[in-house]
Design a protein around this motif. Structure first.
Motif, PDB file in Angstrom:
ATOM      1  N   LEU A   6       0.860  -1.182   0.000  1.00 56.53           N
ATOM      2  CA  LEU A   6       0.000   0.000   0.000  1.00 56.53           C
ATOM      3  C   LEU A   6       0.900   1.238   0.000  1.00 56.53           C
ATOM      4  O   LEU A   6       1.689   1.432   0.916  1.00 56.53           O
ATOM      5  CB  LEU A   6      -0.895   0.023   1.236  1.00 56.53           C
ATOM      6  CG  LEU A   6      -1.705  -1.249   1.543  1.00 56.53           C
ATOM      7  CD1 LEU A   6      -2.539  -1.055   2.818  1.00 56.53           C
ATOM      8  CD2 LEU A   6      -2.617  -1.623   0.379  1.00 56.53           C
ATOM      9  N   LYS A   7       0.777   2.047  -1.042  1.00 59.50           N
ATOM     10  CA  LYS A   7       1.637   3.235  -1.125  1.00 59.50           C
ATOM     11  C   LYS A   7       0.797   4.500  -0.947  1.00 59.50           C
ATOM     12  O   LYS A   7      -0.250   4.655  -1.578  1.00 59.50           O
ATOM     13  CB  LYS A   7       2.361   3.247  -2.474  1.00 59.50           C
ATOM     14  CG  LYS A   7       3.305   4.418  -2.656  1.00 59.50           C
ATOM     15  CD  LYS A   7       2.725   5.489  -3.547  1.00 59.50           C
ATOM     16  CE  LYS A   7       3.487   6.795  -3.454  1.00 59.50           C
ATOM     17  NZ  LYS A   7       2.927   7.843  -4.322  1.00 59.50           N
ATOM     18  N   PHE A   8       1.252   5.388  -0.087  1.00 60.82           N
ATOM     19  CA  PHE A   8       0.502   6.608   0.196  1.00 60.82           C
ATOM     20  C   PHE A   8       1.288   7.835  -0.243  1.00 60.82           C
ATOM     21  O   PHE A   8       2.417   8.054   0.187  1.00 60.82           O
ATOM     22  CB  PHE A   8       0.173   6.681   1.693  1.00 60.82           C
ATOM     23  CG  PHE A   8      -0.710   5.551   2.131  1.00 60.82           C
ATOM     24  CD1 PHE A   8      -2.089   5.660   2.028  1.00 60.82           C
ATOM     25  CD2 PHE A   8      -0.163   4.361   2.580  1.00 60.82           C
ATOM     26  CE1 PHE A   8      -2.908   4.601   2.381  1.00 60.82           C
ATOM     27  CE2 PHE A   8      -0.974   3.292   2.939  1.00 60.82           C
ATOM     28  CZ  PHE A   8      -2.353   3.414   2.839  1.00 60.82           C
ATOM     29  N   VAL A  40       5.606   5.145   2.004  1.00 60.51           N
ATOM     30  CA  VAL A  40       5.101   6.519   2.092  1.00 60.51           C
ATOM     31  C   VAL A  40       5.969   7.511   1.331  1.00 60.51           C
ATOM     32  O   VAL A  40       7.177   7.361   1.208  1.00 60.51           O
ATOM     33  CB  VAL A  40       5.000   7.010   3.556  1.00 60.51           C
ATOM     34  CG1 VAL A  40       3.806   6.396   4.247  1.00 60.51           C
ATOM     35  CG2 VAL A  40       6.295   6.744   4.325  1.00 60.51           C
ATOM     36  N   SER A  41       5.283   8.561   0.841  1.00 60.93           N
ATOM     37  CA  SER A  41       5.952   9.745   0.307  1.00 60.93           C
ATOM     38  C   SER A  41       6.208  10.701   1.471  1.00 60.93           C
ATOM     39  O   SER A  41       5.721  10.491   2.576  1.00 60.93           O
ATOM     40  CB  SER A  41       5.041  10.472  -0.680  1.00 60.93           C
ATOM     41  OG  SER A  41       4.963   9.797  -1.891  1.00 60.93           O
ATOM     42  N   ALA A  42       6.916  11.781   1.168  1.00 62.56           N
ATOM     43  CA  ALA A  42       7.065  12.870   2.138  1.00 62.56           C
ATOM     44  C   ALA A  42       5.756  13.645   2.206  1.00 62.56           C
ATOM     45  O   ALA A  42       4.933  13.566   1.295  1.00 62.56           O
ATOM     46  CB  ALA A  42       8.186  13.789   1.685  1.00 62.56           C
ATOM     47  N   ARG A 149      12.046  12.522  -8.932  1.00 65.38           N
ATOM     48  CA  ARG A 149      10.820  13.074  -8.370  1.00 65.38           C
ATOM     49  C   ARG A 149       9.638  12.131  -8.617  1.00 65.38           C
ATOM     50  O   ARG A 149       9.534  11.518  -9.670  1.00 65.38           O
ATOM     51  CB  ARG A 149      10.520  14.464  -8.967  1.00 65.38           C
ATOM     52  CG  ARG A 149      11.540  15.532  -8.608  1.00 65.38           C
ATOM     53  CD  ARG A 149      11.758  15.678  -7.108  1.00 65.38           C
ATOM     54  NE  ARG A 149      10.571  15.935  -6.314  1.00 65.38           N
ATOM     55  CZ  ARG A 149      10.080  17.147  -6.060  1.00 65.38           C
ATOM     56  NH1 ARG A 149      10.654  18.219  -6.571  1.00 65.38           N
ATOM     57  NH2 ARG A 149       9.019  17.287  -5.299  1.00 65.38           N
ATOM     58  N   GLY A 150       8.799  12.030  -7.620  1.00 60.87           N
ATOM     59  CA  GLY A 150       7.668  11.111  -7.709  1.00 60.87           C
ATOM     60  C   GLY A 150       8.083   9.667  -7.517  1.00 60.87           C
ATOM     61  O   GLY A 150       7.313   8.729  -7.773  1.00 60.87           O
ATOM     62  N   GLY A 151       9.306   9.460  -7.038  1.00 62.33           N
ATOM     63  CA  GLY A 151       9.905   8.123  -7.008  1.00 62.33           C
ATOM     64  C   GLY A 151       9.302   7.131  -6.026  1.00 62.33           C
ATOM     65  O   GLY A 151       9.602   5.932  -6.097  1.00 62.33           O
TER      66      GLY A 151
HETATM   67 MG    MG Z   1       4.228  11.977  -5.138  1.00 58.17          MG
END
Ligand code: MG
Ligand code: ASP
Length: 402
Positions: A6-8, A40-42, A149-151
């Motif tokens: 699950l990626k947020f 998770v992203s930042a 970016r967006g990695g």
């Molecule tokens: Mg992003």
């Protein structure tokens, strides 16, 4: 037992309340009996803020240290999420890039994940939830790296592959992938299912839902994806292999980007090797050339060459062309107020007349086409930027996407 990744994204973990909300989503999935790895992203805006700090110190801030700096954004949300899960009486633990480790290769700020050690985390999944920061890894030398970016999307897909996960869900702030930008074109519709190829084209052409290289990896390894909202329970968009999709429409979506620029070299010598001499130094400077058009010369001696690039590369490109001693031309013209509008659809392959329909639609709106490029499943045109929304609306309507 089902293993879920699950990626947020940044907005999903943009505040403490949202991180708590995400913890509840994970709890539901975990309580349903699934094994969970959360990526998770930042927090939204954090990476940009960190970049700004670095620029306040030096425009050409050291690349190694920049990666150390940028990787902290995801580490913050990672720890906060694990803490929120523990607060919900779940067993959870963070695993940072160097602890796993996630191995990367390539340049700082643009590395690629090549491998990671899965054994410890795999064992842990029997007892708890693993939380991993997106967007980063370590190099063979042991330096912290980031992967573009967006990695975080790419991290999620790589983890789905290496852990042989059953599903990879990308949680974001929209309900899924839309036929065009729903913020600008309210009649845009959510797409239920889309093929990797189409998704790849859409995300490369300006639809910002997922990072293109992550979609590409998912396509290569056939990892089914689902893009869905953190903030509603609605079903998202499933992205998978083309064979399982039934195409009743020639066009699946309309994408656009407003960050292009067009350059024309007027009166270039028309002889072999000239195009190579023009584009070689641009390539070396990592300037990505998108469309190229060469006119037929009327005098057989000179010709005009037009090409498009990202607008941010314009001044650099002009500089390189001016300093290029290997080419002769009369003049350079450029237009930095252009946009690229594209129609994408795997159904285009089997439907004749799509090209005509697109050009006719634009002509009816009196929109002038400045450049054209095609592939099997997409058709892109460059137009004046001021016509963008008009063009998108028209195409969305004539291809029956409203
Ligand atoms: Mg992003
Ligand atoms: N935080 C990184 C970025 O803003 C990575 C990501 O969000 O996926 O680019």
């Amino acid at each position: 037992m089902v293993k879920k990744i699950l990626k947020f994204g940044g907005t999903s973990v943009g505040t403490i309340e949202r991180i708590q909300h995400v913890a509840n989503i994970i709890k539901k999935e975990y309580d349903a009996g699934n094994q969970i790895i959360a990526i998770v992203s930042a927090m939204a805006g954090r990476t940009n803020e960190l970049i700004k700090y670095s620029k306040d110190i030096a425009q050409d801030f050291d690349k190694r240290e920049l990666d150390v700096l940028l990787s902290t954004g995801e580490q913050v949300t990672c720890a906060l999420l694990a803490g929120a899960l523990i607060k919900l009486k779940l067993k959870a633990k963070t695993w940072l890039n160097w602890q796993i480790p996630i191995l990367t290769e390539g340049e700082h700020s643009n590395s690629r994940i090549i491998n990671m050690n899965v054994s410890q985390i795999s064992k842990y999944l029997d007892e708890g939830i693993a939380v991993i920061p997106g967007f980063q890894g370590i190099s063979k030398k042991g330096d912290v790296t980031t992967i573009g970016r967006g990695g975080s999307d790419a991290t999620a897909v790589a983890i789905a592959k290496l852990f042989n996960a059953d599903s990879c869900e990308i949680y974001t702030d929209v309900d899924g992938v839309f036929s065009t930008d729903p913020n600008k074109i309210p009649v845009a519709k959510k797409i239920e299912k889309i093929s990797y190829d189409e998704m790849l084209e859409l995300s490369s052409l300006g639809a910002k839902v997922m990072q293109p290289s992550a979609v590409q990896t998912a396509m290569i390894y056939n990892i089914p994806l689902e893009v869905r909202s953190t903030f509603t329970d609605r079903k998202g968009t499933k992205i998978f292999d083309q064979q399982s999709i039934d195409y009743n429409k020639s066009v699946t979506g309309v994408a656009y980007s407003k960050d292009d620029a067009k350059i024309t070299l007027i009166g270039v010598e028309d002889k072999p090797g000239v195009a190579a001499n023009i584009f070689d130094p641009l390539n070396k400077a990592q300037i990505n050339v998108d469309m190229v058009i060469q006119n037929i010369s009327s005098d057989q001696k000179t010709t005009d060459i037009t090409f498009t690039i990202k607008r941010e590369d314009l001044s650099n490109t002009k500089e390189i062309l001016k300093n290029n001693k290997k080419i002769k031309y009369q003049d350079i013209a450029y237009n930095d107020k252009v946009a690229k509008v594209s129609i994408v659809g795997a159904g285009m392959v089997s439907t004749p007349g799509v090209t005509f329909k697109m050009f006719k639609g634009l002509a009816d709106e009196k929109i002038n086409i400045l450049a054209i490029s095609t592939s099997e499943i997409k058709l892109s045109v460059i137009i004046e930027q001021e016509n963008t929304l008009n063009a998108v609306k028209k195409l969305h309507t004539i291809f029956e996407l409203d």
